[in-house]
Design a protein around this motif. Structure first.
Motif, PDB file in Angstrom:
ATOM      1  N   THR A 276       0.828  -1.205   0.000  1.00 36.84           N
ATOM      2  CA  THR A 276       0.000   0.000   0.000  1.00 36.84           C
ATOM      3  C   THR A 276       0.865   1.260   0.000  1.00 36.84           C
ATOM      4  O   THR A 276       0.546   2.231  -0.695  1.00 36.84           O
ATOM      5  CB  THR A 276      -0.942   0.017   1.213  1.00 36.84           C
ATOM      6  OG1 THR A 276      -0.181  -0.153   2.398  1.00 36.84           O
ATOM      7  CG2 THR A 276      -1.975  -1.076   1.102  1.00 36.84           C
ATOM      8  N   GLU A 277       1.959   1.235   0.750  1.00 36.01           N
ATOM      9  CA  GLU A 277       2.856   2.400   0.765  1.00 36.01           C
ATOM     10  C   GLU A 277       3.539   2.571  -0.579  1.00 36.01           C
ATOM     11  O   GLU A 277       3.679   3.682  -1.091  1.00 36.01           O
ATOM     12  CB  GLU A 277       3.897   2.241   1.870  1.00 36.01           C
ATOM     13  CG  GLU A 277       3.304   2.294   3.259  1.00 36.01           C
ATOM     14  CD  GLU A 277       4.297   1.846   4.314  1.00 36.01           C
ATOM     15  OE1 GLU A 277       5.114   0.943   4.033  1.00 36.01           O
ATOM     16  OE2 GLU A 277       4.251   2.411   5.417  1.00 36.01           O
TER      17      GLU A 277
ATOM     18  N   ARG B 285       1.134   4.077  -3.027  1.00 38.63           N
ATOM     19  CA  ARG B 285       0.926   5.513  -2.789  1.00 38.63           C
ATOM     20  C   ARG B 285       2.094   6.324  -3.329  1.00 38.63           C
ATOM     21  O   ARG B 285       1.904   7.386  -3.930  1.00 38.63           O
ATOM     22  CB  ARG B 285       0.722   5.786  -1.303  1.00 38.63           C
ATOM     23  CG  ARG B 285      -0.675   5.410  -0.838  1.00 38.63           C
ATOM     24  CD  ARG B 285      -0.892   5.594   0.652  1.00 38.63           C
ATOM     25  NE  ARG B 285      -0.381   6.851   1.161  1.00 38.63           N
ATOM     26  CZ  ARG B 285       0.138   6.986   2.381  1.00 38.63           C
ATOM     27  NH1 ARG B 285       0.220   5.955   3.192  1.00 38.63           N
ATOM     28  NH2 ARG B 285       0.547   8.158   2.783  1.00 38.63           N
TER      29      ARG B 285
ATOM     30  N   ARG C  39       1.775   9.073  -6.378  1.00 41.90           N
ATOM     31  CA  ARG C  39       2.234  10.467  -6.225  1.00 41.90           C
ATOM     32  C   ARG C  39       3.240  10.826  -7.313  1.00 41.90           C
ATOM     33  O   ARG C  39       3.216  11.924  -7.869  1.00 41.90           O
ATOM     34  CB  ARG C  39       2.849  10.679  -4.844  1.00 41.90           C
ATOM     35  CG  ARG C  39       1.819  10.710  -3.731  1.00 41.90           C
ATOM     36  CD  ARG C  39       2.477  11.015  -2.424  1.00 41.90           C
ATOM     37  NE  ARG C  39       3.074  12.345  -2.482  1.00 41.90           N
ATOM     38  CZ  ARG C  39       2.953  13.270  -1.558  1.00 41.90           C
ATOM     39  NH1 ARG C  39       2.281  13.023  -0.481  1.00 41.90           N
ATOM     40  NH2 ARG C  39       3.522  14.438  -1.684  1.00 41.90           N
TER      41      ARG C  39
ATOM     42  N   LEU D  18       6.492   9.967   0.447  1.00 44.05           N
ATOM     43  CA  LEU D  18       5.180   9.956   1.102  1.00 44.05           C
ATOM     44  C   LEU D  18       4.954  11.185   1.966  1.00 44.05           C
ATOM     45  O   LEU D  18       3.866  11.751   1.987  1.00 44.05           O
ATOM     46  CB  LEU D  18       5.028   8.704   1.978  1.00 44.05           C
ATOM     47  CG  LEU D  18       4.765   7.395   1.265  1.00 44.05           C
ATOM     48  CD1 LEU D  18       4.754   6.254   2.264  1.00 44.05           C
ATOM     49  CD2 LEU D  18       3.465   7.466   0.510  1.00 44.05           C
TER      50      LEU D  18
END
Length: 164
Positions: free
Chosen positions: A60-61, A64, A68, A100
């Motif tokens: 999930t990280e 993300r 981005r 992040l």
């Protein structure tokens, strides 16, 4: 999207990622960019590939970070103008965990700088600036040929080692 800017192309094949890895590099805390100008291969303008290693976090990280970077690359290419978008170049953006927590404006600025650095054409080499150094030979590396008194040689005066 009628009237909008054409989207930036995507790198989807592994050989294109490997070819970009042999080009110029640009590093920040948030990303690493690798890129090259295309002489051969598919026609068209700028193509961008995205990757995030497993070392940077769970799926999930990583997703993300990748999302981005995708939006930041699209905005940076749009702000750079048609001269940047129409350049036949491949750029791979490798995301880092700091992407992040970074502000989005900082991320866009990093990508804009990276696009400028890694897609810059190489200057022709001037042979007069070699400073009289001979060309490198394709020898065995740093040490050259091994001398008879290498690390595993017996000290002088001692009997030679035997393989029993």
């Amino acid at each position: 999207m009628p009237g909008g800017e054409p989207p930036v192309g995507r790198i989807t094949r592994r050989p294109d990622y490997l070819a970009a890895a042999k080009g110029r590099r640009f590093h920040t805390e948030r990303l690493t960019a690798q890129g090259r100008l295309r002489d051969d291969g598919p026609p068209g303008g700028l193509r961008v590939g995205f990757t995030v290693t497993k070392r940077e976090g769970h799926a999930t990280e990583r997703n993300r970070i990748r999302r981005r970077l995708k939006v930041a690359a699209q905005i940076a290419a749009t702000q750079a103008g048609p001269a940047q978008r129409d350049k036949p170049a491949d750029v791979v953006l490798i995301g880092r965990r700091d992407a992040l927590s970074a502000s989005f404006a900082q991320l866009v600025d990093d990508v804009r700088q990276a696009l400028g650095v890694v897609t810059k054409p190489k200057a022709p080499r001037d042979p007069s600036k070699d400073h009289g150094r001979p060309a490198r030979s394709g020898g065995r590396g740093r040490g050259g040929a091994r001398s008879p008194g290498g690390a595993d040689a017996a000290p002088q005066g001692a009997p030679p080692k035997r393989n029993s």
